[in-house]
Scaffold this active site. Sequence first.
Site, PDB file in Angstrom:
ATOM      1  N   ILE A 149       0.190  -0.934   0.293  1.00 55.84           N
ATOM      2  CA  ILE A 149      -0.139  -0.053  -0.382  1.00 55.84           C
ATOM      3  C   ILE A 149       0.950   1.278  -0.436  1.00 55.84           C
ATOM      4  O   ILE A 149      -0.232   2.412   0.383  1.00 55.84           O
ATOM      5  CB  ILE A 149      -0.987   0.158   0.488  1.00 55.84           C
ATOM      6  CG1 ILE A 149      -0.712  -0.323   2.798  1.00 55.84           C
ATOM      7  CG2 ILE A 149      -2.199  -1.025   0.934  1.00 55.84           C
ATOM      8  CD1 ILE A 149      -0.814   0.228   3.668  1.00 55.84           C
ATOM      9  N   ASP A 150       2.218   0.950  -0.075  1.00 54.91           N
ATOM     10  CA  ASP A 150       2.925   2.460  -0.109  1.00 54.91           C
ATOM     11  C   ASP A 150       3.408   2.779  -1.315  1.00 54.91           C
ATOM     12  O   ASP A 150       5.039   3.581  -1.135  1.00 54.91           O
ATOM     13  CB  ASP A 150       4.312   1.649   1.123  1.00 54.91           C
ATOM     14  CG  ASP A 150       4.696   0.718   1.688  1.00 54.91           C
ATOM     15  OD1 ASP A 150       4.497  -0.136   0.183  1.00 54.91           O
ATOM     16  OD2 ASP A 150       5.609   0.218   2.036  1.00 54.91           O
ATOM     17  N   HIS A 189      -4.414  -3.678  -2.078  1.00 52.86           N
ATOM     18  CA  HIS A 189      -5.549  -3.007  -1.097  1.00 52.86           C
ATOM     19  C   HIS A 189      -5.462  -1.422  -1.344  1.00 52.86           C
ATOM     20  O   HIS A 189      -5.339  -1.162  -0.294  1.00 52.86           O
ATOM     21  CB  HIS A 189      -4.590  -2.914   0.255  1.00 52.86           C
ATOM     22  CG  HIS A 189      -4.448  -5.499  -0.051  1.00 52.86           C
ATOM     23  ND1 HIS A 189      -3.459  -6.119   1.130  1.00 52.86           N
ATOM     24  CD2 HIS A 189      -5.452  -5.913  -0.193  1.00 52.86           C
ATOM     25  CE1 HIS A 189      -4.154  -7.253   1.002  1.00 52.86           C
ATOM     26  NE2 HIS A 189      -4.632  -7.465  -0.293  1.00 52.86           N
ATOM     27  N   THR A 228       5.040 -13.754  -0.873  1.00 59.82           N
ATOM     28  CA  THR A 228       3.410 -13.338  -0.350  1.00 59.82           C
ATOM     29  C   THR A 228       3.160 -14.447   0.152  1.00 59.82           C
ATOM     30  O   THR A 228       3.978 -15.877  -1.068  1.00 59.82           O
ATOM     31  CB  THR A 228       2.669 -13.087  -1.176  1.00 59.82           C
ATOM     32  OG1 THR A 228       1.405 -13.672  -0.559  1.00 59.82           O
ATOM     33  CG2 THR A 228       1.993 -13.289  -2.969  1.00 59.82           C
ATOM     34  N   SER A 229       2.916 -15.887   1.279  1.00 60.54           N
ATOM     35  CA  SER A 229       2.046 -16.582   1.285  1.00 60.54           C
ATOM     36  C   SER A 229       0.729 -16.949   0.230  1.00 60.54           C
ATOM     37  O   SER A 229       0.048 -18.127   0.988  1.00 60.54           O
ATOM     38  CB  SER A 229       2.320 -16.707   2.494  1.00 60.54           C
ATOM     39  OG  SER A 229       1.552 -15.817   3.307  1.00 60.54           O
ATOM     40  N   CYS A 273     -18.751  12.672   3.056  1.00 58.44           N
ATOM     41  CA  CYS A 273     -18.736  13.609   2.267  1.00 58.44           C
ATOM     42  C   CYS A 273     -18.242  13.427   0.437  1.00 58.44           C
ATOM     43  O   CYS A 273     -18.147  14.206  -0.390  1.00 58.44           O
ATOM     44  CB  CYS A 273     -18.665  15.692   2.196  1.00 58.44           C
ATOM     45  SG  CYS A 273     -17.551  15.923   2.070  1.00 58.44           S
TER      46      CYS A 273
HETATM   47 ZN   LIG Z   1     -16.422  15.669   3.358  1.00 58.00          ZN
END
Ligand SMILES: [Zn+2]
Length: 464
Positions: free
Chosen positions: A245-246, A263, A378-379, A274
């Site tokens: 995710i980085d 992910h 990754t497993s 909003c």
């Molecule tokens: Zn907002």
Amino acid sequence: MDLVPPSNGETLVKSPMVDVDAVDVKQVDEETVALEVTSEFETDSDDSDGDDADSDCGRAIQFLRDDQLHEVPGGCTLEEAVAFRKRLHDVGKVAFVEETIVLETVTAKKLCTAFGIRPPEFLENAPDEAYHPLLAVAISREFSKRPKLPQYNTIEDAVNLLQKSKNIIVLTGAGDTGLYSKLAHLGLSDPQEVFDINIFREDPSIFFSIAKDILPTEKKYSPTHGFIKLLQDHGKLLTNYTQNIDNIEANAGVLAEKMVQCHGSFANATCVKCNFKVPGDAIFDDIREGKIPECKACIQSIEQEALKPQGLKRKRSSNGNQKDRKEESSDEEDYEIPTPGVMKPDITFFGEGLPDEFGQRLIHHDRELADLVIVIGTSLKVAPVAEVPGILPRNVPQIYISRTPVTHTDFDIDLLGDCDVVVSELCRRAGWNLQHHMIPADEKVEITPVEGYESRHVFKVVGA
Ligand SMILES: [Zn+2]
């Protein structure tokens, strides 16, 4: 061993005693599953005693890894297990049961171990028939696995595949620098504690108390990500599905259109109230200072409301920023002091839907094109990346690169060791120039086969 039917008129049980189709294999993919093994041994036995209390309960199947085979007395050796698995895929379930259990060439108890199921204690001393339901599960589980392609085994095979393939799918895990290891450093073994959307909605401070420690920091990347970029440079990268995710792949130069961040990522952030979106780094300062980032659009609309003559604090305004407003605010909320929404990084939390891009691209685009799958670090236990190998046609070769092998999926070639070391050696052998400051120019890698497997190899830096 006797094929002659008994002469006393009894029906010889020729149909498979092990009902291999009775089990829904989808239920037995996990490490442990509850299984209702109501063996005849248990239910019919007169002298069953103290354990009655839980005899009706579902029992958990205990799975057995290859390196644990020796722990079971009378179980299969690794060589026997590998041979039984191959035989099952070669002849099919019914023929396999006939030549083993029906002909009594091997006990069901022993055969369970070949397919990675530990004979349970409660069946100890039971007649062999008591193991049949369990063996049915074991056989179905093994048979549902994609069979290994026999023609790919050696390092040379792996290098040849790299060189000739044109549309390679790379699946990457969170890796050593990834999120889960960062969480582990923080003493959080279960990412679900931090990344639960319901917990986040209730109390975002739990997530933001650790968020500063998992923020992508420098624009660095590992040799493994350099390898993915190299595949792209050679025109061979179809898609990199990543659990990261980085945005580390982007740091290495992997193009956004070659990448699916399964992910999500920190690249953007969205208001939970909003849906106002901002670039991820717009909230990084708040996160670093340990503040909970608030939505600027929400703040603006609250200020405008406050300036209205009546000073009514109803939040249901017609402000343009409040699009996609769900019916989630109850009446009592409407009269509370209005608060701006919290900005949540666009990483996928538990309880949230996955980015749709994943399935769309995999099923409607990549599935037809892929000619090699490389799984790195990754497993393959976490969806949706775990689904990829099963969704692709079974004749697409699959290479696995990681420190430890997995047992729930059969890859064609397992290259075990530090991923950076494995990919750097593959590139060396392919004649590709993978340059990275973490790879010494004079690095020598030693490769040793794993006993009992033709297609498993361990990579180690010489002198390391
Ligand atoms: Zn907002």
